[in-house]
Design an enzyme around this catalytic site. Structure first.
Site, mmCIF file in Angstrom:
data_model
loop_
_atom_site.group_PDB
_atom_site.id
_atom_site.type_symbol
_atom_site.label_atom_id
_atom_site.label_comp_id
_atom_site.label_asym_id
_atom_site.label_seq_id
_atom_site.Cartn_x
_atom_site.Cartn_y
_atom_site.Cartn_z
ATOM 1 N N TRP A 102 0.768 -1.261 0.010
ATOM 2 C CA TRP A 102 -0.024 -0.020 -0.042
ATOM 3 C C TRP A 102 0.789 1.131 0.085
ATOM 4 O O TRP A 102 0.501 2.267 -0.646
ATOM 5 C CB TRP A 102 -0.983 -0.101 1.256
ATOM 6 C CG TRP A 102 -1.980 -1.219 0.881
ATOM 7 C CD1 TRP A 102 -2.041 -2.292 1.606
ATOM 8 C CD2 TRP A 102 -2.721 -1.368 -0.113
ATOM 9 N NE1 TRP A 102 -3.005 -3.214 1.062
ATOM 10 C CE2 TRP A 102 -3.422 -2.818 0.049
ATOM 11 C CE3 TRP A 102 -3.122 -0.506 -1.221
ATOM 12 C CZ2 TRP A 102 -4.226 -3.286 -0.962
ATOM 13 C CZ3 TRP A 102 -4.160 -1.107 -2.085
ATOM 14 C CH2 TRP A 102 -4.876 -2.346 -2.046
ATOM 15 N N ASP A 169 -2.853 6.005 6.211
ATOM 16 C CA ASP A 169 -3.652 5.317 5.495
ATOM 17 C C ASP A 169 -4.400 4.056 6.556
ATOM 18 O O ASP A 169 -3.458 3.185 6.731
ATOM 19 C CB ASP A 169 -3.178 4.341 4.342
ATOM 20 C CG ASP A 169 -4.045 3.608 3.688
ATOM 21 O OD1 ASP A 169 -5.216 3.295 4.169
ATOM 22 O OD2 ASP A 169 -3.505 2.884 2.658
ATOM 23 N N LYS A 193 -13.577 -2.559 5.113
ATOM 24 C CA LYS A 193 -13.258 -3.389 6.178
ATOM 25 C C LYS A 193 -13.908 -3.532 7.609
ATOM 26 O O LYS A 193 -14.560 -4.188 8.020
ATOM 27 C CB LYS A 193 -11.832 -3.395 6.191
ATOM 28 C CG LYS A 193 -11.091 -3.825 4.904
ATOM 29 C CD LYS A 193 -9.761 -2.884 4.795
ATOM 30 C CE LYS A 193 -9.185 -2.832 3.314
ATOM 31 N NZ LYS A 193 -9.472 -3.977 2.655
#
Ligand code: PMP
Length: 357
Positions: A102, A169, A193
């Site tokens: 990521w 993030d 999520k």
């Protein structure tokens, strides 16, 4: 119909009481005679939804007036571009704590607008959170991923002593434990999520940091548009905002973020303790960097891993293969994943270990 234990990394399991309330709201939102998908975003009923959602987020996470709460259509990936577009001029540098897939994606976008300085890295194995950071002289911000969804590592505490605001993030661990706001300029999290459906991102940003963004950006690329227009410059993802509100209200009913954190630590520990004593299963992440959200592990042989996935499916345990870029196995156990499902996984790992000897 019996529901499966869903170990998917996202979209992922949502709290059952929330799903049931949402079923009813699809038909009739809050007794309005109109379903949640059918309400105008400018009407009274939806205004009540967005207001209670933001109030619940502020309450649960302890967010004061110096921060704004925004809902931005599109996923976390959008912010890999949007953050440097807003904050990096040519010649500016963003520091990055590089922990896996990521941050790789975030850096590629940073380089479209300015320079990326890798302050610390855990490559190539990405089996730990990197550190300690060696920051550049004057970065505009410091980007990190609080939980690395693919490799299964999680920062215990944010990068220390940043010389500029932290950009986090938090897609895969938002609201899974108390939220550290100190030193943060902007936190973004795709909802799919721990918060709700995909395609919507929750952004928590410091007003002071937002004030330093570049002028002249196109409206939907400019964080300040979302602040000025209450996240309604254009029609927002109304259902996504409704779902986030219900999930956060559920978190509050569970005792809030501290209680979620304890429960998540207990769930993860049940699996890690098993892996630590196993002779055929082994965890990927180093002990001090283990994620309570995504448990990445391997079997002694590819055959054993395949057997686990197949037998798990027979038992109603689904979503265990690792990310396509790394293989292996991954059990994603976000807030809403039931404790019972974790015990069912450990039982199955134990059963296969006994058969393997
Ligand atoms: N960051 C992290 C840490 C993630 O786990 C994900 C999704 N798995 C993303 C960013 C990308 O999110 P989206 O697909 O919603 O853009």
């Amino acid at each position: 119909m019996t529901r499966k234990y869903n170990f998917s990394s996202g979209p992922a399991a949502l709290p059952e009481p929330v799903l049931r309330r949402a079923q009813a709201a699809l038909w009739d939102l809050d007794g309005s005679g109109i379903g949640v998908l059918e309400h105008s975003h400018r009407g009274k009923a939806f205004r009540a939804v967005i207001e209670r959602t933001t109030a619940a987020i502020r309450e649960v996470a302890g967010i004061g007036d110096d921060f704004v709460v925004l809902y931005i259509t599109a996923g976390a990936t959008h912010h890999f571009t949007m953050v440097p577009h807003n904050f990096l001029g040519e010649g500016d540098t963003a520091d990055v704590c590089h922990s896996g897939l990521w941050t790789t994606k975030a850096m590629a976008e940073i380089r479209r607008f300015g320079k990326a300085h890798v302050a610390c890295t855990s490559e190539p194995a990405f089996d730990a959170t990197p550190g300690p950071p060696a920051y550049s002289a004057s970065p505009r911000y410091v980007h990190y991923t609080s939980n690395e969804t693919v490799y299964g590592t999680q920062w215990a505490t944010p990068p220390a002593n940043p010389p500029a605001p932290l950009v986090c993030d938090a897609s895969s661990d938002i609201f899974s434990r108390p939220l550290p706001l100190a030193n943060h300029g902007l936190i973004f999290a795709g909802a799919q999520k721990n918060l709700g459906p995909s395609g919507i991102t929750l952004v928590i940003a410091s007003k002071a940091f937002l004030a330093t963004r570049k002028p002249g950006l196109p409206p939907l690329a400019d964080y300040m548009t979302y602040v000025d227009e209450g996240s309604m410059y254009n029609t927002p993802n109304t259902f996504g905002i409704y779902m986030i509100g219900e999930v956060v209200a559920w978190i509050r009913e569970q005792g809030g973020l501290a209680a979620m954190g304890e429960r998540n630590a207990r769930k993860a520990a049940a699996v890690y303790q098993f892996l630590d004593q196993s002779r055929v299963w082994r965890g990927h992440a180093r002990t001090d960097s283990r994620s309570n959200m995504n448990i990445t592990f391997r079997g002694a042989t590819p055959e054993l891993e395949a057997k686990l996935v197949a037998r798990a499916e027979e038992r109603g345990l689904t979503g265990l293969p690792g990310h396509r870029s790394v293989g292996g196995l991954r059990a994603s156990i976000y807030n809403a994943f039931p404790e019972e499902g974790v015990h069912r996984l450990v039982e199955l790992l134990d059963e296969l270990e006994r058969e393997h000897r």
